[in-house]
Write an enzyme that holds these catalytic residues in place. Sequence first.
Site, PDB file in Angstrom:
ATOM      1  N   ASN A   1      36.080  50.914  39.317  1.00  0.00           N
ATOM      2  CA  ASN A   1      35.764  50.328  38.011  1.00  0.00           C
ATOM      3  C   ASN A   1      34.324  49.827  38.065  1.00  0.00           C
ATOM      4  O   ASN A   1      34.043  48.805  38.687  1.00  0.00           O
ATOM      5  CB  ASN A   1      36.738  49.165  37.738  1.00  0.00           C
ATOM      6  CG  ASN A   1      36.391  48.414  36.468  1.00  0.00           C
ATOM      7  OD1 ASN A   1      35.601  48.885  35.651  1.00  0.00           O
ATOM      8  ND2 ASN A   1      36.987  47.241  36.290  1.00  0.00           N
TER       9      ASN A   1
ATOM     10  N   LYS B   1      32.582  48.670  35.725  1.00  0.00           N
ATOM     11  CA  LYS B   1      32.371  47.575  34.764  1.00  0.00           C
ATOM     12  C   LYS B   1      31.080  47.813  33.973  1.00  0.00           C
ATOM     13  O   LYS B   1      30.716  48.954  33.728  1.00  0.00           O
ATOM     14  CB  LYS B   1      32.351  46.220  35.465  1.00  0.00           C
ATOM     15  CG  LYS B   1      33.524  46.010  36.407  1.00  0.00           C
ATOM     16  CD  LYS B   1      33.660  44.573  36.807  1.00  0.00           C
ATOM     17  CE  LYS B   1      34.708  44.449  37.893  1.00  0.00           C
ATOM     18  NZ  LYS B   1      35.172  43.100  38.067  1.00  0.00           N
TER      19      LYS B   1
ATOM     20  N   HIS C   1      42.493  45.174  31.520  1.00  0.00           N
ATOM     21  CA  HIS C   1      41.760  44.480  32.582  1.00  0.00           C
ATOM     22  C   HIS C   1      41.611  42.996  32.208  1.00  0.00           C
ATOM     23  O   HIS C   1      41.414  42.661  31.043  1.00  0.00           O
ATOM     24  CB  HIS C   1      40.380  45.131  32.774  1.00  0.00           C
ATOM     25  CG  HIS C   1      39.710  44.686  34.039  1.00  0.00           C
ATOM     26  ND1 HIS C   1      39.068  43.474  34.135  1.00  0.00           N
ATOM     27  CD2 HIS C   1      39.621  45.264  35.265  1.00  0.00           C
ATOM     28  CE1 HIS C   1      38.598  43.339  35.372  1.00  0.00           C
ATOM     29  NE2 HIS C   1      38.928  44.416  36.078  1.00  0.00           N
TER      30      HIS C   1
ATOM     31  N   GLU D   1      39.244  40.997  32.445  1.00  0.00           N
ATOM     32  CA  GLU D   1      37.999  40.641  31.746  1.00  0.00           C
ATOM     33  C   GLU D   1      38.103  40.965  30.261  1.00  0.00           C
ATOM     34  O   GLU D   1      37.551  40.262  29.419  1.00  0.00           O
ATOM     35  CB  GLU D   1      36.807  41.369  32.410  1.00  0.00           C
ATOM     36  CG  GLU D   1      36.505  40.760  33.783  1.00  0.00           C
ATOM     37  CD  GLU D   1      35.890  41.720  34.786  1.00  0.00           C
ATOM     38  OE1 GLU D   1      35.401  42.788  34.386  1.00  0.00           O
ATOM     39  OE2 GLU D   1      35.908  41.389  35.988  1.00  0.00           O
TER      40      GLU D   1
ATOM     41  N   GLU E   1      46.189  42.986  39.754  1.00  0.00           N
ATOM     42  CA  GLU E   1      44.902  42.374  40.082  1.00  0.00           C
ATOM     43  C   GLU E   1      44.986  40.868  39.861  1.00  0.00           C
ATOM     44  O   GLU E   1      44.812  40.397  38.728  1.00  0.00           O
ATOM     45  CB  GLU E   1      43.802  42.943  39.173  1.00  0.00           C
ATOM     46  CG  GLU E   1      43.624  44.434  39.275  1.00  0.00           C
ATOM     47  CD  GLU E   1      42.216  44.844  38.871  1.00  0.00           C
ATOM     48  OE1 GLU E   1      41.541  45.446  39.693  1.00  0.00           O
ATOM     49  OE2 GLU E   1      41.799  44.535  37.734  1.00  0.00           O
TER      50      GLU E   1
ATOM     51  N   GLY F   1      36.265  39.973  41.929  1.00  0.00           N
ATOM     52  CA  GLY F   1      34.834  39.663  42.003  1.00  0.00           C
ATOM     53  C   GLY F   1      34.542  38.356  42.716  1.00  0.00           C
ATOM     54  O   GLY F   1      33.422  37.841  42.646  1.00  0.00           O
TER      55      GLY F   1
ATOM     56  N   SER G   1      38.641  42.422  45.039  1.00  0.00           N
ATOM     57  CA  SER G   1      37.778  42.366  46.229  1.00  0.00           C
ATOM     58  C   SER G   1      38.217  43.303  47.349  1.00  0.00           C
ATOM     59  O   SER G   1      38.069  42.995  48.537  1.00  0.00           O
ATOM     60  CB  SER G   1      37.664  40.926  46.746  1.00  0.00           C
ATOM     61  OG  SER G   1      37.101  40.095  45.743  1.00  0.00           O
TER      62      SER G   1
HETATM   63  C1  PEP Z   1      38.126  45.009  39.170  1.00  0.00           C
HETATM   64  O1  PEP Z   1      37.268  44.697  38.382  1.00  0.00           O
HETATM   65  O2  PEP Z   1      39.069  45.716  38.778  1.00  0.00           O
HETATM   66  C2  PEP Z   1      38.029  44.539  40.555  1.00  0.00           C
HETATM   67  C3  PEP Z   1      39.068  44.653  41.334  1.00  0.00           C
HETATM   68  O3  PEP Z   1      36.809  44.026  40.952  1.00  0.00           O
HETATM   69  P1  PEP Z   1      36.355  43.616  42.446  1.00  0.00           P
HETATM   70  O4  PEP Z   1      36.781  44.723  43.357  1.00  0.00           O
HETATM   71  O5  PEP Z   1      34.878  43.465  42.366  1.00  0.00           O
HETATM   72  O6  PEP Z   1      37.084  42.348  42.773  1.00  0.00           O
END
Ligand code: PEP
Length: 256
Positions: free
Chosen positions: A9, A11, A96, A98, A168, A174, A214
């Site tokens: 992703n 983003k 997601h 966000e 997630e 992040g 992460s």
């Molecule tokens: C994501 O945005 O789906 C995500 C898992 O981000 P990160 O790996 O940076 O935590």
Amino acid sequence: MRSILIAGNWKMNAGPVEADKLSAGINEKLAGRTLKSDVVVCPPFVSLHAAVKNLKDSPVQVGAQNVHFENNGAYTGEISTSMLQEAGCKYVILGHSERREYFGDTDEVIAKKVKKAIADGLNVIFCVGEKLEERKQEKHQKVVMGQIKAVIEHLTEEDASQLTIAYEPVWAIGTGETATPEQAQEMHQFIRNYLNEMWSTVQLSGVRILYGGSMKPANAEELLKQEDVDGGLIGGASLDAESFSTIVDIAEKIQS
Ligand code: PEP
């Protein structure tokens, strides 16, 4: 048997110029290989073209990060399923955290988007996950169950073949903080049991459940080795061709 899915992703990173370099880098690492895993990258809309072009001879597919639930018309700023398909997308990320947090994607809106995307032939990576407060209050299972129920009650069991769930935990996205492999396994098993309760034949169709939060080369192996972790949705580490392809290599090793 469920094969692993590794999804990047990007983003709101990598405009067309940078996406051209990043997808060319990923292509260099993975082109010409036959993979056991499914691999997909999800650039911003304006960078889809660069990624599709550079990855056309590779095993890597391209997806988007959002889609609207109407066919076309007066929806300024939105993108339809047919536009994504015309651009070469096979996948779309929906729900997601966000988008839930900043763009008004409620359970109801997400359900409409997931239903529309599946009906129009896209594979959906549907994200769920609890916030830190909810985890501390031990409400994580209840929260995730609610998010899943709100969407899958609008789907049929046949839709399951185009559905992937990404767990997630919001506190791990992040932040550099990762759920432990045990926390991930516990939640993934809970999600799988819940799907099996809702859909009697889902065990056969094998909905994949990805972990996101992460994930990086240093922790991917122990997460991906968990019985109910069927892959990863990767943010930060997917912006580097080396890190992303290393995670793909780890997935390949686990499956061999
Ligand atoms: C994501 O945005 O789906 C995500 C898992 O981000 P990160 O790996 O940076 O935590």
